[in-house]
Design a protein around this motif. Structure first.
Motif, PDB file in Angstrom:
ATOM      1  N   UNK A  44      27.428  19.911   4.813  1.00  0.00           N
ATOM      2  CA  UNK A  44      26.590  20.588   5.809  1.00  0.00           C
ATOM      3  C   UNK A  44      27.189  21.894   6.320  1.00  0.00           C
ATOM      4  N   UNK A  45      28.441  22.189   5.970  1.00  0.00           N
ATOM      5  CA  UNK A  45      29.125  23.357   6.538  1.00  0.00           C
ATOM      6  C   UNK A  45      28.352  24.652   6.328  1.00  0.00           C
ATOM      7  N   UNK A  46      27.936  24.917   5.085  1.00  0.00           N
ATOM      8  CA  UNK A  46      27.264  26.191   4.816  1.00  0.00           C
ATOM      9  C   UNK A  46      25.918  26.278   5.516  1.00  0.00           C
ATOM     10  N   UNK A  47      25.238  25.144   5.660  1.00  0.00           N
ATOM     11  CA  UNK A  47      23.945  25.159   6.341  1.00  0.00           C
ATOM     12  C   UNK A  47      24.125  25.410   7.835  1.00  0.00           C
ATOM     13  N   UNK A  48      25.176  24.837   8.418  1.00  0.00           N
ATOM     14  CA  UNK A  48      25.458  25.086   9.834  1.00  0.00           C
ATOM     15  C   UNK A  48      25.746  26.567  10.078  1.00  0.00           C
ATOM     16  N   UNK A  49      26.552  27.175   9.215  1.00  0.00           N
ATOM     17  CA  UNK A  49      26.842  28.599   9.378  1.00  0.00           C
ATOM     18  C   UNK A  49      25.570  29.427   9.256  1.00  0.00           C
ATOM     19  N   UNK A  50      24.702  29.057   8.335  1.00  0.00           N
ATOM     20  CA  UNK A  50      23.444  29.772   8.178  1.00  0.00           C
ATOM     21  C   UNK A  50      22.533  29.637   9.382  1.00  0.00           C
ATOM     22  N   UNK A  51      22.645  28.511  10.074  1.00  0.00           N
ATOM     23  CA  UNK A  51      21.808  28.253  11.248  1.00  0.00           C
ATOM     24  C   UNK A  51      22.315  29.011  12.475  1.00  0.00           C
ATOM     25  N   UNK A  52      23.639  29.034  12.684  1.00  0.00           N
ATOM     26  CA  UNK A  52      24.167  29.590  13.943  1.00  0.00           C
ATOM     27  C   UNK A  52      24.354  31.101  13.903  1.00  0.00           C
ATOM     28  N   UNK A  53      24.381  31.696  12.713  1.00  0.00           N
ATOM     29  CA  UNK A  53      24.540  33.145  12.623  1.00  0.00           C
ATOM     30  C   UNK A  53      23.198  33.819  12.376  1.00  0.00           C
ATOM     31  N   UNK A  54      22.985  34.937  13.015  1.00  0.00           N
ATOM     32  CA  UNK A  54      21.733  35.678  12.836  1.00  0.00           C
ATOM     33  C   UNK A  54      21.639  36.290  11.442  1.00  0.00           C
ATOM     34  N   UNK A  55      22.767  36.740  10.922  1.00  0.00           N
ATOM     35  CA  UNK A  55      22.771  37.405   9.631  1.00  0.00           C
ATOM     36  C   UNK A  55      22.587  36.416   8.489  1.00  0.00           C
ATOM     37  N   UNK A  56      21.921  36.879   7.457  1.00  0.00           N
ATOM     38  CA  UNK A  56      21.806  36.054   6.256  1.00  0.00           C
ATOM     39  C   UNK A  56      23.164  35.979   5.567  1.00  0.00           C
ATOM     40  N   UNK A  57      23.547  34.767   5.138  1.00  0.00           N
ATOM     41  CA  UNK A  57      24.803  34.554   4.438  1.00  0.00           C
ATOM     42  C   UNK A  57      24.535  34.194   2.984  1.00  0.00           C
ATOM     43  N   UNK A  58      25.248  34.841   2.085  1.00  0.00           N
ATOM     44  CA  UNK A  58      25.252  34.434   0.687  1.00  0.00           C
ATOM     45  C   UNK A  58      26.568  33.717   0.429  1.00  0.00           C
ATOM     46  N   UNK A  59      26.491  32.522  -0.141  1.00  0.00           N
ATOM     47  CA  UNK A  59      27.687  31.717  -0.361  1.00  0.00           C
ATOM     48  C   UNK A  59      28.050  31.636  -1.829  1.00  0.00           C
ATOM     49  N   UNK A  60      29.339  31.483  -2.074  1.00  0.00           N
ATOM     50  CA  UNK A  60      29.811  31.078  -3.382  1.00  0.00           C
ATOM     51  C   UNK A  60      29.693  29.554  -3.449  1.00  0.00           C
ATOM     52  N   UNK A  61      28.999  29.045  -4.445  1.00  0.00           N
ATOM     53  CA  UNK A  61      28.772  27.603  -4.578  1.00  0.00           C
ATOM     54  C   UNK A  61      29.303  27.131  -5.919  1.00  0.00           C
ATOM     55  N   UNK A  62      29.825  25.910  -5.950  1.00  0.00           N
ATOM     56  CA  UNK A  62      30.399  25.403  -7.196  1.00  0.00           C
ATOM     57  C   UNK A  62      29.333  25.335  -8.292  1.00  0.00           C
ATOM     58  N   UNK A  63      29.750  25.635  -9.504  1.00  0.00           N
ATOM     59  CA  UNK A  63      28.830  25.726 -10.636  1.00  0.00           C
ATOM     60  C   UNK A  63      28.093  24.411 -10.894  1.00  0.00           C
ATOM     61  N   UNK A  64      28.711  23.286 -10.542  1.00  0.00           N
ATOM     62  CA  UNK A  64      28.098  21.989 -10.798  1.00  0.00           C
ATOM     63  C   UNK A  64      26.748  21.833 -10.115  1.00  0.00           C
ATOM     64  N   UNK A  65      26.526  22.558  -9.026  1.00  0.00           N
ATOM     65  CA  UNK A  65      25.220  22.506  -8.366  1.00  0.00           C
ATOM     66  C   UNK A  65      24.117  23.108  -9.244  1.00  0.00           C
ATOM     67  N   UNK A  66      24.503  23.940 -10.208  1.00  0.00           N
ATOM     68  CA  UNK A  66      23.533  24.644 -11.037  1.00  0.00           C
ATOM     69  C   UNK A  66      23.395  24.050 -12.439  1.00  0.00           C
ATOM     70  N   UNK A  67      24.284  23.123 -12.789  1.00  0.00           N
ATOM     71  CA  UNK A  67      24.313  22.632 -14.169  1.00  0.00           C
ATOM     72  C   UNK A  67      24.110  21.130 -14.295  1.00  0.00           C
ATOM     73  N   UNK A  68      23.876  20.423 -13.196  1.00  0.00           N
ATOM     74  CA  UNK A  68      23.707  18.969 -13.270  1.00  0.00           C
ATOM     75  C   UNK A  68      22.463  18.622 -14.096  1.00  0.00           C
ATOM     76  N   UNK A  69      22.524  17.571 -14.898  1.00  0.00           N
ATOM     77  CA  UNK A  69      21.388  17.219 -15.766  1.00  0.00           C
ATOM     78  C   UNK A  69      20.281  16.493 -15.008  1.00  0.00           C
ATOM     79  N   UNK A  70      19.139  16.336 -15.677  1.00  0.00           N
ATOM     80  CA  UNK A  70      18.039  15.546 -15.136  1.00  0.00           C
ATOM     81  C   UNK A  70      17.187  16.293 -14.132  1.00  0.00           C
ATOM     82  N   UNK A  71      16.166  15.592 -13.655  1.00  0.00           N
ATOM     83  CA  UNK A  71      15.224  16.185 -12.710  1.00  0.00           C
ATOM     84  C   UNK A  71      15.903  16.566 -11.401  1.00  0.00           C
TER      85      UNK A  71
END
Length: 230
Positions: A44-71
């Motif tokens: 939840x850390x990145x979502x909390x930062x996105x909620x409490x800051x006015x500015x839009x944040x772009x995060x570096x996210x682990x590649x596994x979030x983009x390559x997991x198999x299945x639906x």
């Protein structure tokens, strides 16, 4: 559009569930390139930062979030892409270079970039050694680094827990760190290590966590190997 729509949905939910107390958010520049570097204890850390800051944040996210198999994997990848997150291959320095270049493009646009220098979530709530990518980005872009301590999310949702407990958390922002004196030294390994350690020291001072001078992934691997051997 998706980023702001998601923030509109998540903000009341996370504020009710985790009751975040925010200290020092005014230290984050309102405009211009900036790197927000914090400890990482929960999904939840990145979502909390996105909620409490006015500015839009772009995060570096682990590649596994983009390559997991299945639906589920495809849905997760689409979700993070819609948020504009940057996949990071954590298999080595060369593999992460493309993500670093993309992150620098974000900073070149004068945007805000979120980074968790530990590289992965803490498995025990302690603060682990930071990886030098954050220093390379700071030196190559000239952007200030604002340290942030996220306190309480490990108790709310440690690694492996699917849904967070209703636990109050605190987000504490420190003074921006200026590393312009190291301009031109971004290829010097000792300089990168010193800058990264200064960032992690600032985070540690804010969070008051116990610090462990090894990488989180290595510590977790050693723990799992010891448990398997037992």
């Amino acid at each position: 559009m998706f980023y702001y729509a998601l923030r509109l949905v998540l903000s009341p939910l996370l504020r009710w569930l985790l009751r975040p107390s925010v200290e020092g958010s005014g230290r984050v520049p309102g405009t211009g390139a900036v790197i927000i570097a914090g400890n990482h204890q929960s999904f939840t850390d990145q979502f909390l930062l996105g909620v409490v800051l006015r500015r839009r944040l772009t995060f570096l996210a682990k590649q596994e979030y983009f390559t997991a198999p299945g639906l589920t994997g495809r849905a997760t990848a689409a979700f993070f892409r819609a948020l504009g997150q940057i996949p990071v291959d954590r298999s080595g320095k060369e593999a992460a270079r493309a993500a670093l270049d993309t992150a620098l493009q974000v900073l070149d646009r004068g945007a805000a970039l979120g980074v968790f220098p530990e590289g992965t979530r803490s498995h025990d709530g302690r603060l682990y050694k930071g990886k030098v990518g954050v220093a390379a980005m700071a030196l190559r872009s000239g952007a200030p680094v604002v340290p942030v301590a996220i306190i309480g999310t490990f108790q709310a949702q440690p690694k492996g827990r699917r849904l967070p407990r209703r636990v109050p958390v605190t987000l504490r922002f420190g003074e921006p760190l200026d590393f312009s004196r190291y301009a031109g030294l971004e290829e010097e390994r000792l300089v990168l290590r010193a800058v990264t350690d200064q960032i992690m020291y600032a985070v540690r001072t804010l969070s008051e966590q116990e610090y462990v001078d090894v990488y989180a992934a290595e510590a977790r691997g050693a723990r799992e190997a010891a448990a398997a051997a037992a």
